[in-house]
Design a protein around this motif. Structure first.
Motif, PDB file in Angstrom:
ATOM      1  N   GLU A 179      17.228 -27.564  89.713  1.00 26.08           N
ATOM      2  CA  GLU A 179      16.936 -26.404  90.567  1.00 26.08           C
ATOM      3  C   GLU A 179      18.189 -25.828  91.237  1.00 26.08           C
ATOM      4  O   GLU A 179      18.102 -24.888  92.013  1.00 26.08           O
ATOM      5  N   LYS A 180      19.352 -26.403  90.914  1.00 28.19           N
ATOM      6  CA  LYS A 180      20.599 -25.797  91.405  1.00 28.19           C
ATOM      7  C   LYS A 180      20.962 -24.651  90.469  1.00 28.19           C
ATOM      8  O   LYS A 180      20.694 -24.675  89.267  1.00 28.19           O
ATOM      9  N   ASN A 181      21.604 -23.627  91.037  1.00 31.87           N
ATOM     10  CA  ASN A 181      21.998 -22.481  90.220  1.00 31.87           C
ATOM     11  C   ASN A 181      23.303 -22.806  89.491  1.00 31.87           C
ATOM     12  O   ASN A 181      24.301 -23.154  90.111  1.00 31.87           O
ATOM     13  N   LEU A 182      23.261 -22.663  88.172  1.00 30.97           N
ATOM     14  CA  LEU A 182      24.438 -23.010  87.357  1.00 30.97           C
ATOM     15  C   LEU A 182      25.629 -22.105  87.684  1.00 30.97           C
ATOM     16  O   LEU A 182      26.769 -22.566  87.712  1.00 30.97           O
ATOM     17  N   GLY A 183      25.355 -20.836  87.934  1.00 31.67           N
ATOM     18  CA  GLY A 183      26.443 -19.906  88.247  1.00 31.67           C
ATOM     19  C   GLY A 183      27.206 -20.298  89.491  1.00 31.67           C
ATOM     20  O   GLY A 183      28.433 -20.242  89.544  1.00 31.67           O
ATOM     21  N   SER A 184      26.461 -20.726  90.535  1.00 30.01           N
ATOM     22  CA  SER A 184      27.122 -21.131  91.777  1.00 30.01           C
ATOM     23  C   SER A 184      27.902 -22.426  91.598  1.00 30.01           C
ATOM     24  O   SER A 184      28.921 -22.650  92.255  1.00 30.01           O
ATOM     25  N   LEU A 185      27.436 -23.287  90.709  1.00 28.19           N
ATOM     26  CA  LEU A 185      28.154 -24.531  90.446  1.00 28.19           C
ATOM     27  C   LEU A 185      29.439 -24.290  89.661  1.00 28.19           C
ATOM     28  O   LEU A 185      30.366 -25.090  89.711  1.00 28.19           O
ATOM     29  N   LEU A 186      29.478 -23.168  88.926  1.00 28.72           N
ATOM     30  CA  LEU A 186      30.655 -22.830  88.115  1.00 28.72           C
ATOM     31  C   LEU A 186      31.476 -21.737  88.808  1.00 28.72           C
ATOM     32  O   LEU A 186      31.724 -20.664  88.260  1.00 28.72           O
ATOM     33  N   ASN A 187      31.866 -21.996  90.044  1.00 26.78           N
ATOM     34  CA  ASN A 187      32.729 -21.062  90.796  1.00 26.78           C
ATOM     35  C   ASN A 187      32.142 -19.663  90.865  1.00 26.78           C
ATOM     36  O   ASN A 187      32.834 -18.663  90.633  1.00 26.78           O
TER      37      ASN A 187
END
Length: 666
Positions: free
Chosen positions: A112-120
């Motif tokens: 449920e974490k956003n992949l975009g936010s995890l990738l800078n």
């Protein structure tokens, strides 16, 4: 068991049908035997049905087991997938991920974490495939200290309600490292030549000549050794050099400092030592790379020398070019070209001659000189010119009204009448096919002679069978005047041709003030001897009152930038902007402290003319080349379409500032 399997073949039904018919036939002759055969038939039908039922049950069990196994395999494969892998929805939220993904992001709670936010804060739209795509790729993305190739696959493309995407991260760090190592060892080939070596050495005192030669080689060899390269001396003034690609980048960062180092050599020589370098990165094979390097050297020499030309994959970069081309004292080259051109003209059925589009007095003067040569050799000749313009009107109509020259000009549409396999095309005052009066003519005609004095750019008329390209010459008219004297002994010109040639020289030298050498005056003296009247020539340069007002307004509105650059423009469209812009640029150089001037004027055809002039060290050719034009170190120009005058002025200012920053750190 094998027998049971055989009953399951499709042809069993045929056998049973045959047994049934046979039992009926036998019953006809003997009922008891027929009944026995019929009972056998019934048993066979029953046995075959049971066999098929059991076989189907076995298959169902096998399929069920296989399905269970595949589910387990799929689950285990996803868990043990050797690359980081996750499943996201259309908003980029992670719905599932494997352990490799957890390790890559150093995060145990990704669901449920956003992949975009995890990738800078990567824009998720760059990851999700478009409507007409199944796979989206991102070639190089850095996570931590590793590089990944990201591929996103639509795994629910048939389900419009629940969008799901599988995102794979392929580690390409080792591949990129291998590419970097490969790039570090890729060879770069350089062809190096000392400009006018003999003239430089002869200008030094006898006692210093051996020292001068040794010092030149020592500087070049030391520069190459600093780059961990190898150097081979091919002749007294030519060298072959190889070093690795990173060293070429280092040389570029230094702006090829060897050019400045050699120019500073002073061992009683009165002519400065200059160097031309042609460099090429690795292409296809070593032979092709060497050919590219030699071509780059030819380009450097064609641009006046004292510079490096680097062919770096799909682009050509220029460095240096701060010195003017040194005039050659001998006319050996002119004599050789003159004799070669005489032979070509004699072997041709007719000659067509043309200059650049929107020709000036130098182009028309050179064309008239070629006409005179053809007349001496009794070869039919025509000048290709669609129409006159304001800068040549006086000379053009004087030619048209002179007996013997009334039909000398032909339009583009008329050229087809004069073209055959033996036609010779002579191009003057430009070395670019795209800038000629009729570019398509250079493609149609096979035999072409090129005569030009402008510095060579990336585009060049390589198709020419004979090239007379001398950047030290003041004008094309000067070059043609020299050729006239070698085509035929005791050559003489009529007054009109002599005046046309002298007007061309006068235009490009600004009344013998710029780019004028000994040979320029010798050519002018020959023309004067053949009846050229300076007073008549002065009439060709007269402008009307309207142009006088335009010049006055432009000079009045001139702005000074960086303390040494004058830029001016005119806010209305005028006819024939090239000549008047050049005249204004010349006038602006008369302002104290001004080293270069740029004038921007729009013509009635919609194109914006930019004329540039300079004195001292500013190379306006380099500046104009960046805007699509060219010329000489102190005289250059360009035409820009689809932009307003204000846009062009802004473009010129930005280009000038970049040039000054690169060359002088201003």
């Amino acid at each position: 068991m094998n027998d049971k399997i055989r009953f399951n073949f499709p042809e069993v039904q045929l056998y049973l049908a045959f047994i049934f018919v046979l039992s009926i036939v036998i019953s006809y002759f003997d009922r008891q035997i027929g009944l026995f055969v019929f009972l056998i038939f019934v048993y066979l039908v029953y046995y075959n049905a049971r066999a098929i039922k059991y076989k189907n049950n076995d298959l169902l069990v096998d399929f069920k087991n296989l399905s269970i196994d595949m589910d387990e395999i799929s689950k285990q494969t996803m868990l043990d997938f050797p690359v980081p892998f996750c499943v996201i929805n259309e908003y980029g939220n992670i719905k599932w991920n494997n352990e490799k993904m957890t390790d890559m992001l150093s995060n145990d709670e990704l669901i449920e974490k956003n992949l975009g936010s995890l990738l800078n804060n990567l824009d998720i739209d760059k990851l999700i495939p478009k409507a007409n795509e199944e796979i989206m790729s991102m070639d190089d993305y850095v996570v931590g200290d590793k590089h990944y190739k990201i591929q996103t696959v639509d795994i629910a493309k048939n389900n419009q309600k629940a969008k799901k995407y599988a995102v794979y991260f392929f580690d390409i760090s080792s591949e990129l490292l291998l590419i970097d190592k490969y790039n570090e060892i890729k060879p770069v080939i350089l062809s190096v030549q000392v400009d006018n070596f003999n003239d430089v050495v002869e200008s030094a005192a006898d006692d210093f000549r051996p020292l001068l030669e040794a010092d030149i080689e020592r500087h070049i060899r030391f520069w190459v050794e600093k780059k961990d390269g190898i150097l081979t001396k091919l002749s007294k003034d030519k060298f072959f050099c190889v070093f690795n690609e990173p060293m070429l980048k280092q040389a570029e960062e230094e702006k090829f400092s060897i050019l400045d180092d050699l120019r500073e050599i002073e061992l009683s020589n009165t002519i400065p030592v200059t160097l031309s370098i042609g460099a090429s990165t690795y292409e296809q094979n070593l032979a092709y790379t060497n050919k590219n390097a030699m071509s780059a050297l030819d380009m450097a020499l064609g641009r006046g020398g004292d510079q490096a030309v680097c062919k770096i994959y799909d682009k050509t970069v220029f460095y240096g070019g701060k010195s003017k081309a040194v005039e050659k004292k001998t006319r050996v080259r002119a004599r050789i070209v003159g004799h070669a051109m005489r032979d070509l003209i004699k072997k041709s059925s007719n000659v067509l001659v043309m200059g650049h589009s929107y020709p000036d007095l130098d182009a028309i003067g050179a064309c008239m000189g070629i006409v005179a040569i053809c007349n001496m050799l009794e070869s039919p000749v025509k000048i290709v010119l669609s129409s006159s313009n304001k800068s040549i009107d006086d000379l053009y109509y004087k030619i048209k009204n002179t007996e013997g020259y009334k039909d000398i000009f032909i339009t583009h549409d008329e050229t087809s009448k004069y073209i055959n396999e033996q036609t010779l095309l002579i191009v003057v005052d430009t070395n670019k096919a795209s800038l000629t009066e009729m570019p398509q003519l250079t493609e149609i005609v096979d035999k072409i002679v090129l005569i030009d004095h402008h510095r060579r750019g990336i585009e060049f008329l390589d198709k020419a069978v004979l090239t007379f390209h001398e950047t030290y010459a003041s004008s094309a008219s000067e070059m043609v005047t020299e050729l006239v004297q070698y085509v035929k002994d005791g050559a003489k010109l009529d007054v009109l041709t002599a005046e046309a040639l002298l007007s061309g020289i006068t235009l490009d030298t600004k009344n013998f003030a710029f780019n004028t050498g000994v040979r320029t005056f010798e050519a002018a003296a020959f023309l004067r001897k053949n009846g050229a009247d300076p007073l008549e020539i002065k009439k060709f340069f007269k402008g009307d009152f309207e142009n006088f007002i335009v010049k006055a307004d432009c000079i009045k509105n001139a702005r000074i930038i960086e303390d040494i650059i004058a830029i001016s423009s005119y806010d209305k469209k005028i006819k024939g902007p090239s000549l008047i812009a050049a005249q204004i640029a010349d006038e602006l150089l008369g302002i104290k402290g001004i080293q270069a001037s740029f004038v921007v004027i729009e013509g009635i055809n919609g194109s914006v003319q930019v004329s540039a002039r300079s004195i001292e060290n500013i190379n306006v050719q380099v500046i104009m080349e960046k805007l699509g034009g060219g010329g000489h170190i102190d005289t250059a120009a360009t035409q820009i379409r689809d932009k307003s005058v204000d846009e062009v002025i802004k473009l010129v200012e930005e280009t000038v500032k970049i040039y000054l920053k690169e060359e002088y750190n201003k």
